[in-house]
Design an enzyme around this catalytic site. Structure first.
Site, short mmCIF file in Angstrom:
data_model
loop_
_atom_site.label_atom_id
_atom_site.label_comp_id
_atom_site.label_asym_id
_atom_site.label_seq_id
_atom_site.Cartn_x
_atom_site.Cartn_y
_atom_site.Cartn_z
N HIS A 228 91.93 -54.47 46.50
CA HIS A 228 93.27 -53.92 46.34
C HIS A 228 93.93 -53.73 47.69
CE1 HIS A 228 96.90 -52.23 45.02
NE2 HIS A 228 96.76 -51.35 45.97
N TYR A 232 97.91 -54.78 50.61
CA TYR A 232 98.81 -54.08 51.54
C TYR A 232 98.64 -54.61 52.97
CZ TYR A 232 99.62 -51.28 47.47
OH TYR A 232 99.94 -50.90 46.20
N HIS A 379 102.35 -61.85 38.30
CA HIS A 379 102.57 -60.68 39.17
C HIS A 379 102.32 -61.06 40.63
CE1 HIS A 379 102.02 -56.65 40.86
NE2 HIS A 379 100.78 -56.96 41.19
N PHE A 380 101.20 -61.75 40.89
CA PHE A 380 100.92 -61.93 42.33
C PHE A 380 101.67 -63.10 42.96
CE2 PHE A 380 96.68 -63.72 40.79
CZ PHE A 380 96.83 -65.02 41.27
N HIS A 381 102.25 -63.97 42.14
CA HIS A 381 103.12 -64.98 42.77
C HIS A 381 104.46 -64.35 43.18
CE1 HIS A 381 100.15 -67.92 41.47
NE2 HIS A 381 100.68 -68.70 42.39
N ARG A 442 93.98 -66.32 32.08
CA ARG A 442 93.94 -66.87 33.42
C ARG A 442 92.52 -67.32 33.72
NH1 ARG A 442 93.37 -61.96 37.82
NH2 ARG A 442 93.48 -63.73 39.20
N ARG A 443 92.33 -67.92 34.90
CA ARG A 443 91.00 -68.32 35.37
C ARG A 443 90.25 -69.20 34.38
NH1 ARG A 443 89.90 -62.45 37.30
NH2 ARG A 443 90.15 -62.61 39.54
FE1 HAS Z 1 99.28 -55.88 42.40
C1 HAS Z 1 96.77 -57.27 40.48
C2 HAS Z 1 99.04 -52.96 40.62
C3 HAS Z 1 101.61 -54.41 44.48
C4 HAS Z 1 98.94 -58.46 44.65
N1 HAS Z 1 98.12 -57.55 42.52
C5 HAS Z 1 97.15 -57.96 41.62
C6 HAS Z 1 96.56 -59.19 42.06
C7 HAS Z 1 97.15 -59.50 43.26
C8 HAS Z 1 98.13 -58.47 43.53
C9 HAS Z 1 96.85 -60.69 44.17
O1 HAS Z 1 97.06 -51.63 38.69
C10 HAS Z 1 95.51 -59.99 41.31
C11 HAS Z 1 94.13 -59.86 41.81
C12 HAS Z 1 93.23 -60.74 41.00
O2 HAS Z 1 93.17 -61.95 41.30
O3 HAS Z 1 92.63 -60.27 40.04
N2 HAS Z 1 100.21 -54.06 42.48
C13 HAS Z 1 99.99 -53.01 41.65
C14 HAS Z 1 100.86 -51.89 42.00
C15 HAS Z 1 101.59 -52.32 43.10
C16 HAS Z 1 101.16 -53.65 43.40
C17 HAS Z 1 100.93 -50.56 41.33
N3 HAS Z 1 100.14 -56.34 44.19
C18 HAS Z 1 101.05 -55.59 44.88
C19 HAS Z 1 101.37 -56.23 46.13
C20 HAS Z 1 100.62 -57.38 46.18
C21 HAS Z 1 99.85 -57.43 44.94
C22 HAS Z 1 102.32 -55.68 47.16
C23 HAS Z 1 100.53 -58.43 47.22
C24 HAS Z 1 101.19 -58.47 48.33
N4 HAS Z 1 98.16 -55.26 40.84
C25 HAS Z 1 98.18 -54.00 40.29
C26 HAS Z 1 97.12 -53.90 39.27
C27 HAS Z 1 96.46 -55.13 39.23
C28 HAS Z 1 97.15 -55.96 40.23
C29 HAS Z 1 96.77 -52.73 38.44
C30 HAS Z 1 95.28 -55.52 38.34
C31 HAS Z 1 95.73 -56.27 37.15
C32 HAS Z 1 94.57 -56.77 36.33
O4 HAS Z 1 94.41 -56.29 35.21
O5 HAS Z 1 93.83 -57.65 36.78
C33 HAS Z 1 102.61 -51.49 43.87
O6 HAS Z 1 102.25 -51.44 45.22
C34 HAS Z 1 104.02 -52.01 43.71
C35 HAS Z 1 105.04 -51.09 44.34
C36 HAS Z 1 106.38 -51.74 44.52
C37 HAS Z 1 107.57 -51.20 44.23
C38 HAS Z 1 108.84 -52.00 44.47
C39 HAS Z 1 109.71 -51.44 45.57
C40 HAS Z 1 110.84 -52.37 45.87
C41 HAS Z 1 111.21 -52.78 47.11
C42 HAS Z 1 112.29 -53.82 47.21
C43 HAS Z 1 113.47 -53.43 48.08
C44 HAS Z 1 114.58 -54.46 48.02
C45 HAS Z 1 115.08 -55.14 49.09
C46 HAS Z 1 116.10 -56.22 48.95
C47 HAS Z 1 114.64 -54.92 50.49
C48 HAS Z 1 107.68 -49.84 43.65
C49 HAS Z 1 110.55 -52.27 48.34
C50 HAS Z 1 117.29 -55.84 48.15
C51 HAS Z 1 118.18 -57.02 48.04
C52 HAS Z 1 119.39 -56.98 47.46
C53 HAS Z 1 120.19 -58.22 47.36
C54 HAS Z 1 119.95 -55.73 46.89
CU CU Z 2 95.52 -53.64 43.11
#
Ligand code: HAS
Ligand code: CU
Length: 557
Positions: A228, A232, A379-381, A442-443
């Site tokens: 996990h 980050y 999700h991860f793409h 998947r997988r």
């Molecule tokens: Fe995830 C599975 C939960 C974030 C990557 N995640 C994965 C896997 C990967 C991955 C690679 O709880 C699969 C692993 C595998 O192969 O089995 N993930 C989360 C949560 C977050 C999260 C709670 N993941 C990420 C990030 C990744 C990533 C970052 C890569 C870089 N994820 C999970 C969970 C799984 C999971 C379970 C397991 C699923 C399963 O069952 O297998 C949080 O960190 C997300 C927080 C993000 C936010 C969004 C904030 C928004 C922002 C945008 C600002 C906008 C801007 C532009 C700057 C709250 C900061 C505005 C533009 C305008 C034009 C207005």
């Molecule tokens: Cu995770």
């Protein structure tokens, strides 16, 4: 003056790291298209169902582990030396760790290739998550270990540079970019401990035949302790760009420097004790442990939500500096034609969507619906495949001229590239999420549900497969544009006139002096991190090893 004039040696290191990163994303991206064609059933004759797993492993390792790590060490090398205004003490050490990373990458890649090419005596169809009971040749584990150990060398270089700077500037606050790079590398040191133990104590001896078996639950738990937090390690360098460079590209300044520091400290402390949210489906781990780590997972949303508000506020500030008016009309005043800006804004937009997906994943009960389905690759793409990868590509357009002294070429291709990526990913990842909800796993090399047909009816799995393949082709086209711009710029001549890109980064509106100095005291945060880790992982790991290190067991507490 540009970076290359001040730090020619370091600029060479960054360019070398970037070159390997871009070669990996090019190769990995081509494999991605093959995969989409195969998995959706459009071309099942490309390779065998068995080779699919080797190709999937190569795709995942090249994109998620190699491209990211090389780009990150390059980006941070630039950020640390630029913001401290000092070069590294001994570039031989720097080339040493980069060489180690490269050697490891080649070893791991050739090991995977062995699964497809008959005369290479290795195999590694274990996917990029490589935990037991799947087993690879020892060279694969060795390769990954070298990649990680090499990247530790990068962290050592940054910390040494900071210490040297600190000796000359005892009372100053750490420059923000260095602060962020060091915080991220500390997180990397803490989380790679898990995978290092998994590989060195268990997987490597097991694949060498030195021990007869391993405990899959224990090794999976060690893997996810790392697995996990590694997300980050990918995300924070993108945040480094969003906080320190993106406000300038929008035409303004960062809102708050202390808040950015708080965000990075929160990531350092909270990222690792949440790995069990990848193991909700694992038997042998108690519901209580899963519930506790679900709660900590919801805490780790906080720094990203803070980021969303600050980064968008800084962007709005920039737009208003450029004459933007109105409640939302200011968006039009932003430089959407500049790929370094548009790429990051679109990356942020994708991340906002995938953040909500992450909240769904994290729910202990809802996870049962999406776990091990195509929803997760969806999700991860969006996260690592867009929020991170598109940010890295976008900032390359801004960095490459400073690193090479050459003007960016093929600008029209560069300008459309981020939009192509975004649209391609919207199609592909939305379709992946949706087929996942319908239960497509998947997988696996088997295409479930409908097979391919060109005139599939709307609103069926077949139609979503078509969207996946269409999206994959747009993504590949975008990648080719990116590589064409990079290669053409690289091969171009250094012009006589000075470069248009100005590497200067303005101060934040609220500077570091407005935050408490304890923020810069990494010792405190590292101790706190280990304390939380002891609470989160101590009892379950102790329970798992009670009946012997190598015997399968469970963690009933
Ligand atoms: Fe995830 C599975 C939960 C974030 C990557 N995640 C994965 C896997 C990967 C991955 C690679 O709880 C699969 C692993 C595998 O192969 O089995 N993930 C989360 C949560 C977050 C999260 C709670 N993941 C990420 C990030 C990744 C990533 C970052 C890569 C870089 N994820 C999970 C969970 C799984 C999971 C379970 C397991 C699923 C399963 O069952 O297998 C949080 O960190 C997300 C927080 C993000 C936010 C969004 C904030 C928004 C922002 C945008 C600002 C906008 C801007 C532009 C700057 C709250 C900061 C505005 C533009 C305008 C034009 C207005
Ligand atoms: Cu995770």
């Amino acid at each position: 003056m540009t970076y290359i004039d001040d730090f020619p040696g370091e600029a060479r290191v960054v360019r070398a790291a970037f070159a390997i990163a871009f070669a990996s994303i090019g190769l990995g991206g081509a494999l991605g298209v093959l995969q989409a064609l195969f998995r959706t059933g459009y071309s099942r004759s490309l390779f065998s169902a068995v080779d699919y797993y080797s190709i999937l492993t190569a795709h995942g390792v090249l994109m998620a582990l190699v491209f990211t790590t090389f780009f990150i060490v390059g980006l941070f090398t630039w950020g640390v030396t630029r913001s401290l205004d000092t070069g590294f003490r001994d570039l031989r050490f720097t080339w040493g760790w980069l060489g180690l990373m490269t050697l490891g990458t080649v070893l791991a890649f050739v090991s995977v290739l062995g699964g497809i090419v008959g005369w290479i005596p290795t195999h590694a169809a274990v996917l990029y998550t490589f935990y037991a009971p799947l087993e690879a040749s020892p060279t694969f584990y060795l390769g990954l270990a070298l990649l990680i150990v090499g990247s530790w060398g990068a962290g050592v270089d940054y910390v040494l540079a900071l210490r040297e700077w600190r000796a000359d500037n005892p009372d100053e606050r750490i420059p923000l970019q260095t602060f962020m790079a060091v915080a991220t590398m500390l997180l990397w040191f803490v989380c790679t401990l898990g995978v290092a133990v998994e590989v060195v104590v268990f997987l490597l001896p097991w694949s060498l035949g030195l021990i007869p078996r391993v405990d899959p639950l224990l090794t999976r738990t060690l893997f996810w302790y790392f697995g996990h937090a590694v997300v980050y390690f990918w995300l924070l360098p993108a945040y480094f760009v969003w906080y320190t460079i993106f406000p300038k590209l929008s035409g303004g300044r960062l809102f708050s420097d202390p808040l950015a520091r708080v965000v990075f400290v929160l990531f350092l402390v909270l990222s690792t004790p949440v790995g069990v949210h990848h193991q909700y489906g694992d038997p042998g781990l108690s519901q209580g442990l899963k519930f506790v780590q679900m709660t900590s997972t919801y805490f780790i949303l906080l720094p990203s939500l803070l980021t969303a508000f600050t980064v968008v506020a800084s962007m709005e500030h920039g737009a208003r500096q450029r004459g933007g008016k109105g409640l939302v009309k200011w968006l039009r005043a932003l430089p959407w034609e500049k790929p370094s800006f548009s790429g990051i804004a679109l990356a942020g937009l994708a991340f906002a969507a995938s953040g909500f997906g992450g909240m769904v994943n994290a729910g202990l009960n809802v996870n049962a619906l999406v776990h091990n389905t195509m929803w997760v690759p969806g999700h991860f793409h969006l996260t690592v495949g867009t929020a991170v990868a598109l940010t890295f590509m976008a900032i390359t357009y801004w960095l490459l001229p400073q690193l090479s002294g050459k003007r960016l070429r093929l600008r029209t291709l560069a300008a459309v590239q981020p939009y192509l990526w975004f649209v391609g990913m919207v199609f592909m990842s939305n379709a992946m999420h949706r087929v996942g909800l319908a239960g497509v796993p998947r997988r696996t090399s088997e295409p479930q549900y409908e097979q391919v047909i060109f005139n599939t009816p709307i609103a069926t799995i077949g139609e979503l497969h078509l969207q996946t393949v269409g999206g994959a082709f747009l993504l590949f086209a975008s990648l080719l544009c990116f590589l064409a711009v990079v290669v053409s710029t690289w091969l171009g001549d250094r012009g006589a006139e000075p470069l248009a890109v100005n590497g200067h980064i303005p101060e934040a509106l609220s500077g570091p002096e407005h935050g408490p100095s304890i923020l810069d005291n990494f010792r405190v945060w590292v101790v706190l991190t280990f304390l939380l880790l002891l609470i989160a992982y101590g009892p379950p790991l102790a329970a798992m090893v009670q009946n012997g290190l190598f015997a399968p067991g469970s963690a009933p507490i």
